[in-house]
Design an enzyme around this catalytic site. Structure first.
Site, PDB file in Angstrom:
ATOM      1  N   GLU A   1       0.898  -1.150   0.000  1.00  0.00           N
ATOM      2  CA  GLU A   1       0.000   0.000   0.000  1.00  0.00           C
ATOM      3  C   GLU A   1       0.933   1.195   0.000  1.00  0.00           C
ATOM      4  OE1 GLU A   1      -1.172   3.044   1.423  1.00  0.00           O
ATOM      5  OE2 GLU A   1      -2.117   2.137   3.187  1.00  0.00           O
TER       6      GLU A   1
ATOM      7  N   CYS B   1      -2.252   7.970   4.767  1.00  0.00           N
ATOM      8  CA  CYS B   1      -2.246   7.557   3.361  1.00  0.00           C
ATOM      9  C   CYS B   1      -3.513   8.015   2.658  1.00  0.00           C
ATOM     10  CB  CYS B   1      -2.076   6.049   3.234  1.00  0.00           C
ATOM     11  SG  CYS B   1      -3.121   5.122   4.356  1.00  0.00           S
TER      12      CYS B   1
END
Lengths: 488, 488
Positions: free
Chosen positions: A228, A265
């Site tokens: 990720e 994120c």
């Protein structure tokens, strides 16, 4: 001290041996082990919070809530593990009366093997040592080797001890969990390329994740690497909505952009609007808010340096305008909240502006009209999230935009902020590359367990030799698809 | 004539445009389109069988049953598509009473985008133009570009016409399906590397599949490449079973090894046993059977040449013994059925003997004892299938072998043959590398649809703007997990 190759080989060999024991545990036994880890983390108490505060500069309240999230994840994934639903059991009974006759075949997911987990700098608990990837791997039936994040090694050691205690409580072999130190890339490379490593979980930068992905694919036997990596989390301001609520949206976004120094994120890094009076109003209110944001210390000096450099690079691009910065003085290591702006044409033409600036930074992209907004969305890379600020009319009228945006993201938010990633089955935390390396899976929520498992079909086995999950009587009472019908 | 880069660009652009239309079709509309393809294939009639016979040398009966399988697949996957079960819908309703409050989030699978399909030489219908990969892609909501297999280009053209007719019947855009010719690797490379290609399906050789996999990963934006490549499909003869039934097993396997000149990806290429009188009896009976096998023509001259070379290379290895060959004279292009034998120690030491010899060939691996049989299984690469010929006692007594074998294969058969791959939800046709490039998915059975889809979560959307699959009233009546409970 970095682990030596010998130490890595030992950890991998122990994990491999443990795999053949751990994979045979029942779902309930795996779940009990996970609940025991959650309990042992709770038992550490304040020492865990204090250690993480020193190592990450994150405030106590944030760390407490992250610890609660970590414990929730372990318990929640344990419950889903136990439910067996994720095993995707399919049973087709034998049928002699068709041509050709059908044998009895029964399929379920089995674990891949040892998983190497690289923790995140910004989530010392929830996406690190006993975080989401580790919890998913344990639920799937896989041993775990954690590569310690150098940004919070002491915190990681405390959590590792909790896992080791839980493993001992359940008489699990030593190799079920290893904790490997290593700041040098060679340690990560050796772990990813080891023959006994069967999958990798990673949360961090694009450069780091892409490197692991390439190593994983270059092996003689390639393995899946779930990284990720990077996401701009674009926000699209649609005409009717921004005309109604410009000031309110601006205030909401000032908070989302700067929360915990923007170190998420899912931080909204791009806001896209049509250049008109409504957008000007939005920018004015957002600017006022940003000017009053108090600087916050970043996680560590490396991340701070990175922020300063990436922010400067973005602001120095021709045609990029600095719209607002925090007026409050910042100390060393404290991030200055910043809003920039650029025209859609310049944004589309300049790939540097498509890259994540990790921190309290966002760039406003001004479009001539809605057609150009579609062009901006079309030019964008894959994203974890995308947000539409839109009335129902906006969504209906601007279908081309909605469809384009849906196609580049893993989570599509309407009238909200992308920060705040709920842990649950419905969550999708994973989007088209470069947001993640495999958009077909999530790294948040119990569906992430499936990353570390693969189906095996048993053909023509007598009931008494089948795993409980596949026996005709359904002794552990799980959902299964039998002769094409889903039932318990 | 090979497609030019311009033609490939046009096909890709048309597929991309079609994607945004096709992905919005309801599940029922997609299923109707697939059923229409099945119907149009049936309508072609005998011309299809006759054309394929000329191009592949396969007998009419085999081709008729393969056509029936292809039609069954299209209808079966259409039904599963319509069921919506594969969408993995998860709904978590909003909850204001928790801290932090939970937003409403609803997740389902959406299509990846245009899929490039490379058909198989040995399945001109079922794993080619309108075969499993194409059917899965259409069910998932993806347009398809088929790279025509040069071994059966005319057959492929007939099937492509059937798809084009079905598309026209349903008013679908031209780009929903394209048929691209190209014997040169450059055509395949351009298709895999095209920015609008979002996934690849392939059935064929290891060299071919690995090349596509590498191209897919080397793109600026990597894509999943599902290659079903090479498998030896080992058969393990366990002591009690072989002692009971040596002759019967030998006869069963003579048939499986030589069926359609052994040109199946599940052809049993290795038989592993303990070197004793029971194994000698097995070998003797198998040898007698093989000597009487009539040679059959192979699919094409390239595959025949490959068989001759790979067989010769295997037989020329030191310590490899030729045990039996068909005594019947073979014409050019006809494969001579062959059984070889080698000691376990030599097998383990020689990687060449682990490679598939595509054709009616199998090697018997003689072990000193069951411990050495485990060593043979441990040394093996990933496999589509593995078979145990074993009594219940054998399975219970030799757990180390059973666990090792389970860990290297996608389908574990007890007392049967690996050839004959039933189409159904329970089937797993996909195993650890190098059997396939992604062991987490199957290329046979409707679960293969998931290869071409990824989850998207909708956060905070009003019911009236959600897709039907996610609306609270469940208007299309599909299975969904709502607040952690699976229900309709």
């Amino acid at each position: 001290m970095d682990a030596t190759i010998d130490e890595i080989n030992i950890a991998a060999a122990e994990a491999w041996q443990a795999f053949f024991i751990y994979r045979k545990l029942s779902l309930k036994q795996r779940a009990d082990f996970m609940r025991s880890i959650a309990n042992e983390i709770e038992v550490i108490g304040e020492e865990l919070i204090e250690t993480a505060m020193i190592e990450t500069n994150l405030p106590a309240a944030r760390l407490r809530s992250e610890r609660a999230r970590t414990i929730f994840q372990l318990n929640n994934y344990a419950a889903f593990c136990e439910s067996g639903q994720w095993l995707d059991v399919r049973i087709d009974e034998a049928n002699e009366n068709v041509n050709p006759p059908k044998p009895d075949i029964r399929k379920m997911l089995v674990p891949l093997g040892p998983v190497v987990v690289f923790g995140a700098a910004n989530f010392p608990f929830a996406y690190s040592t006993a975080g989401g990837d580790t919890a998913c791997a344990f639920a799937a039936g896989c041993p775990v080797i954690v590569k310690v994040h150098p940004g919070h090694a002491q915190t990681s050691r405390l959590v590792a001890n909790a896992i080791t205690k839980a493993a001992a409580n359940h008489y699990l072999p030593k190799g079920i969990f290893s904790h490997v130190y290593g700041a040098a890339p060679a340690v990560g490379e050796a772990l990813v390329k080891h023959q006994y490593t069967k999958a990798v979980g990673f949360t961090g930068s694009f450069a780091g994740g892409k490197q692991l992905f390439d190593w994983g694919n270059q092996r003689p036997v390639p393995i899946p690497v779930f990284a990720e990596m990077s996401s701009m989390n674009p926000v699209f301001l649609l005409p009717e909505k921004i005309s109604n609520d410009a000031a309110q949206i601006a205030k909401l976004y000032a908070g989302s952009i700067t929360l915990n120094a923007g170190q998420f994120c899912t931080n909204p890094g791009i806001v896209v609007g049509v250049d008109n009076d409504d957008l000007k109003k939005f920018i004015n209110v957002l600017s006022e808010e940003i000017k009053n944001i108090s600087p916050e210390p970043m996680l560590n000096a490396g991340i701070y340096k990175n922020y300063v450099e990436k922010r400067a690079a973005a602001l120095s691009q021709q045609d990029v305008e600095q719209v607002a910065v925090s007026k409050k003085e910042s100390a060393f290591n404290e991030a200055t909240a910043t809003i920039a702006a650029v025209s859609a044409a310049d944004f589309i033409a300049n790939p540097l502006l498509h890259q994540e600036v990790f921190g309290p930074y966002s760039i406003i992209v001004r479009c001539v009209d809605m057609t150009e907004m579609v062009a901006v969305a079309t030019a964008m890379e894959g994203q974890l999230t995308a947000t539409l600020m839109a009335t129902n009319n906006d969504v209906i009228l601007h279908e081309a935009l909605v469809e384009t945006v849906k196609n580049i993201c893993g989570r599509l938010i309407l009238n909200g902020v992308p920060t705040g990633v709920t842990v649950g089955l419905s969550m999708q935390h994973g989007g088209p590359f470069p947001a993640t390396t495999d958009s077909r899976f999530t790294s948040v929520g119990a569906d992430g367990i499936r990353r570390f498992a693969r189906p095996v079909a048993f053909q023509n086995w007598p009931d008494e030799l089948l795993p409980d999950e596949l026996k005709s009587s359904n002794p552990i009472n799980i959902w299964r698809t039998v002769n094409n019908e889903l039932k318990k």
